[in-house]
Design a protein around this motif. Structure first.
Motif, mmCIF file in Angstrom:
data_model
loop_
_atom_site.group_PDB
_atom_site.id
_atom_site.type_symbol
_atom_site.label_atom_id
_atom_site.label_comp_id
_atom_site.label_asym_id
_atom_site.label_seq_id
_atom_site.Cartn_x
_atom_site.Cartn_y
_atom_site.Cartn_z
ATOM 1 N N VAL A 58 0.856 -1.183 0.000
ATOM 2 C CA VAL A 58 0.000 0.000 0.000
ATOM 3 C C VAL A 58 0.894 1.236 0.000
ATOM 4 C CG1 VAL A 58 -1.764 1.290 1.268
ATOM 5 C CG2 VAL A 58 -1.794 -1.229 1.289
ATOM 6 N N LEU A 59 0.619 2.131 -0.945
ATOM 7 C CA LEU A 59 1.334 3.399 -1.016
ATOM 8 C C LEU A 59 0.334 4.533 -0.860
ATOM 9 C CD1 LEU A 59 3.598 2.817 -4.155
ATOM 10 C CD2 LEU A 59 4.152 2.380 -1.758
ATOM 11 N N MET A 60 0.766 5.604 -0.250
ATOM 12 C CA MET A 60 -0.043 6.819 -0.195
ATOM 13 C C MET A 60 0.685 7.874 -1.009
ATOM 14 S SD MET A 60 -1.423 9.017 3.044
ATOM 15 C CE MET A 60 -0.185 10.299 3.143
ATOM 16 N N VAL A 61 0.013 8.421 -1.992
ATOM 17 C CA VAL A 61 0.590 9.440 -2.863
ATOM 18 C C VAL A 61 -0.257 10.693 -2.702
ATOM 19 C CG1 VAL A 61 1.336 9.994 -5.200
ATOM 20 C CG2 VAL A 61 1.260 7.606 -4.455
ATOM 21 N N SER A 62 0.370 11.759 -2.215
ATOM 22 C CA SER A 62 -0.382 12.943 -1.828
ATOM 23 C C SER A 62 0.268 14.220 -2.340
ATOM 24 C CB SER A 62 -0.457 12.995 -0.294
ATOM 25 O OG SER A 62 -0.997 14.214 0.153
ATOM 26 N N GLY A 63 -0.546 15.196 -2.577
ATOM 27 C CA GLY A 63 -0.037 16.514 -2.922
ATOM 28 C C GLY A 63 0.296 17.342 -1.699
ATOM 29 N N ASP A 64 -0.041 16.816 -0.514
ATOM 30 C CA ASP A 64 0.227 17.541 0.731
ATOM 31 C C ASP A 64 1.714 17.669 1.011
ATOM 32 O OD1 ASP A 64 -2.367 18.159 1.647
ATOM 33 O OD2 ASP A 64 -2.623 16.120 2.398
ATOM 34 N N ARG A 65 2.015 18.576 1.932
ATOM 35 C CA ARG A 65 3.392 18.757 2.379
ATOM 36 C C ARG A 65 3.890 17.470 3.030
ATOM 37 N NH1 ARG A 65 4.665 24.558 4.439
ATOM 38 N NH2 ARG A 65 6.188 23.296 5.528
ATOM 39 N N VAL A 72 -0.181 11.532 8.402
ATOM 40 C CA VAL A 72 -1.360 10.762 7.999
ATOM 41 C C VAL A 72 -0.954 9.313 7.714
ATOM 42 C CG1 VAL A 72 -3.149 10.490 6.229
ATOM 43 C CG2 VAL A 72 -2.620 12.759 7.152
ATOM 44 N N GLY A 73 0.166 9.141 7.012
ATOM 45 C CA GLY A 73 0.640 7.792 6.735
ATOM 46 C C GLY A 73 0.898 7.005 8.007
ATOM 47 N N GLN A 75 -0.647 7.442 10.865
ATOM 48 C CA GLN A 75 -1.963 7.086 11.407
ATOM 49 C C GLN A 75 -2.551 5.875 10.691
ATOM 50 O OE1 GLN A 75 -4.609 10.500 11.423
ATOM 51 N NE2 GLN A 75 -2.913 11.831 11.978
ATOM 52 N N LEU A 76 -2.213 5.715 9.422
ATOM 53 C CA LEU A 76 -2.718 4.593 8.635
ATOM 54 C C LEU A 76 -1.888 3.325 8.805
ATOM 55 C CD1 LEU A 76 -3.577 6.442 5.324
ATOM 56 C CD2 LEU A 76 -5.195 5.466 6.971
ATOM 57 N N GLY A 77 -0.740 3.443 9.472
ATOM 58 C CA GLY A 77 0.130 2.291 9.645
ATOM 59 C C GLY A 77 1.085 2.085 8.487
ATOM 60 N N LEU A 78 1.351 3.144 7.726
ATOM 61 C CA LEU A 78 2.282 3.051 6.601
ATOM 62 C C LEU A 78 3.690 3.409 7.054
ATOM 63 C CD1 LEU A 78 0.134 4.784 3.848
ATOM 64 C CD2 LEU A 78 0.482 2.346 4.189
ATOM 65 N N ARG A 79 4.661 2.770 6.440
ATOM 66 C CA ARG A 79 6.071 3.109 6.682
ATOM 67 C C ARG A 79 6.393 4.402 5.932
ATOM 68 N NH1 ARG A 79 6.788 -2.067 4.493
ATOM 69 N NH2 ARG A 79 7.908 -1.005 2.841
ATOM 70 N N PRO A 80 7.407 5.133 6.383
ATOM 71 C CA PRO A 80 7.775 6.370 5.671
ATOM 72 C C PRO A 80 8.057 6.166 4.186
ATOM 73 C CG PRO A 80 8.835 6.315 7.806
ATOM 74 C CD PRO A 80 8.162 4.963 7.617
ATOM 75 N N ASP A 81 8.623 5.003 3.818
ATOM 76 C CA ASP A 81 8.937 4.783 2.402
ATOM 77 C C ASP A 81 7.698 4.408 1.578
ATOM 78 O OD1 ASP A 81 8.821 2.227 3.675
ATOM 79 O OD2 ASP A 81 10.007 1.352 2.063
ATOM 80 N N GLU A 82 6.542 4.296 2.236
ATOM 81 C CA GLU A 82 5.292 4.025 1.525
ATOM 82 C C GLU A 82 4.469 5.295 1.322
ATOM 83 O OE1 GLU A 82 4.332 -0.524 2.946
ATOM 84 O OE2 GLU A 82 3.871 1.089 4.353
ATOM 85 N N VAL A 83 5.019 6.426 1.750
ATOM 86 C CA VAL A 83 4.309 7.704 1.660
ATOM 87 C C VAL A 83 5.067 8.629 0.715
ATOM 88 C CG1 VAL A 83 3.507 9.723 2.932
ATOM 89 C CG2 VAL A 83 3.387 7.454 3.995
ATOM 90 N N PHE A 84 4.367 9.116 -0.307
ATOM 91 C CA PHE A 84 4.948 10.054 -1.271
ATOM 92 C C PHE A 84 4.194 11.370 -1.134
ATOM 93 C CE2 PHE A 84 5.788 5.837 -2.709
ATOM 94 C CZ PHE A 84 7.058 5.890 -3.239
ATOM 95 N N ALA A 85 4.912 12.433 -0.844
ATOM 96 C CA ALA A 85 4.271 13.725 -0.569
ATOM 97 C C ALA A 85 4.693 14.769 -1.595
ATOM 98 C CB ALA A 85 4.649 14.193 0.832
#
Length: 108
Positions: A58-65, A72-73, A75-85
């Protein structure tokens, strides 16, 4: 409008909490920091855990800072490398194309 140094700690606290700071200014003077927050659905973290349990990446890809997206990632239980901001729409298309080129199935 430049952020007054006295407001910087408030803005940083908002970012650290996973929310987006917005400064209110009057006559070119920043007077307050407000926060914008879209709460996560109660089932979101549970769904991420279920997908992880099934071996789904699971990846989170966001336009947020980055600070907001990482909070947010987390809170969702995602690792830092699964979050793209800070990813704009073109960047999101490129990320999907890159993942598909690596042989991954992409669902959004």
């Amino acid at each position: 409008v430049p952020l007054h140094p006295a407001l910087a700690p408030a803005a940083e606290a908002v970012l650290a909490s996973g929310r987006t700071p917005v400064c209110v200014a009057v006559d070119q003077r920043a007077l307050a920091v407000l926060e914008i927050h879209a709460p996560l659905r109660a089932s979101a973290a549970r769904m991420v855990r279920r997908l992880h349990g099934r071996g789904v990446r699971v990846l989170m890809v966001s336009g947020d800072r980055p600070e907001v997206a990482q909070a947010v990632g987390e809170q969702l239980g995602l690792r830092p490398d699964e979050v793209f901001a800070g990813v704009d729409p073109v960047g999101k298309l490129e990320l999907v194309a890159r993942e598909r080129a690596r042989g991954h199935v992409v669902a959004m």
